[in-house]
Design a protein around this motif. Sequence first.
Motif, PDB file in Angstrom:
ATOM      1  N   ILE A   1      17.037   1.921 -34.973  1.00  0.00           N
ATOM      2  CA  ILE A   1      17.121   1.287 -33.125  1.00  0.00           C
ATOM      3  C   ILE A   1      17.984   0.164 -33.145  1.00  0.00           C
ATOM      4  O   ILE A   1      18.934   0.105 -33.964  1.00  0.00           O
ATOM      5  CB  ILE A   1      16.092   1.122 -32.542  1.00  0.00           C
TER       6      ILE A   1
ATOM      7  N   LYS B   1      10.102   4.183 -32.743  1.00  0.00           N
ATOM      8  CA  LYS B   1      10.170   5.798 -31.834  1.00  0.00           C
ATOM      9  C   LYS B   1       9.799   4.572 -30.980  1.00  0.00           C
ATOM     10  O   LYS B   1      10.504   5.895 -29.987  1.00  0.00           O
ATOM     11  CB  LYS B   1       9.547   6.421 -32.830  1.00  0.00           C
TER      12      LYS B   1
ATOM     13  N   LYS C   1      11.700   3.289 -28.049  1.00  0.00           N
ATOM     14  CA  LYS C   1      12.982   4.058 -27.334  1.00  0.00           C
ATOM     15  C   LYS C   1      12.438   4.323 -25.519  1.00  0.00           C
ATOM     16  O   LYS C   1      13.182   4.932 -25.018  1.00  0.00           O
ATOM     17  CB  LYS C   1      13.481   5.193 -28.294  1.00  0.00           C
ATOM     18  N   GLN C   2      11.466   4.952 -26.060  1.00  0.00           N
ATOM     19  CA  GLN C   2      10.833   5.614 -24.518  1.00  0.00           C
ATOM     20  C   GLN C   2      10.721   4.724 -23.452  1.00  0.00           C
ATOM     21  O   GLN C   2      10.276   5.106 -22.227  1.00  0.00           O
ATOM     22  CB  GLN C   2       9.500   5.846 -25.095  1.00  0.00           C
TER      23      GLN C   2
ATOM     24  N   CYS D   1      16.218  -1.981 -26.802  1.00  0.00           N
ATOM     25  CA  CYS D   1      15.316  -2.271 -27.490  1.00  0.00           C
ATOM     26  C   CYS D   1      16.220  -2.469 -29.178  1.00  0.00           C
ATOM     27  O   CYS D   1      17.270  -1.623 -29.131  1.00  0.00           O
ATOM     28  CB  CYS D   1      13.840  -1.158 -28.010  1.00  0.00           C
TER      29      CYS D   1
END
Length: 202
Positions: free
Chosen positions: A46, A101, A104-105, A114
């Motif tokens: 990220i 991970k 990111k949602q 983020c």
Amino acid sequence: MVYDARHPLKYDQQNYFVITHQNITERKLAEQKVRDLARMDGLTNIANRRYFDEFLNAEWRRCLRLELPISLAIIDLDHFKLLNDTYGHQHGDQCLIKIGKLLKQFVNRSSDICARYGGEEFAIVLGNTSTTEAQALLASLLDEIAHLDIANPNSSVQPYLTASIGLATLHPSFGLHENILVHQADNMLYKAKEKGRDRIES
């Protein structure tokens, strides 16, 4: 020898011009890839702290121009050092990857990002987002972190990995710098830790 339109090539009493075409798409794509890599945290994939700073500055100015609110959340994984001490740094790195991970949602708009803020700290910028809207999103994030069920048996909070979140929301105005938003979010994070962790303070 290089020929161009100012110096035609003469042959058999005729003027000719040499035209060359070079496909630079591949080079441009390679350059873009290098730029993208420079913006990414190598472990979590990220945004890194450098790109976070750039993005926050740009989003602050956009919200100032359009008179929109901007929210910033700073997220600290509770007692992450204990997790590392219990299971080792390699396991800890895998946990950070899972958190990246998951984050990111929660950022689906061009006005959101983020980032890995440093160590086990992360940050989320939410442009055009009120405190109420940000709190609802972050409450869901805390639930999702709990649902990852990452064991942290020596934590004084829960036997699984939890997070503390400091949230600040401002309407940018002339004379203010985006650092005030960072400062306020950081203060709220400190308050969340003081109040027992695994919570949002805003």
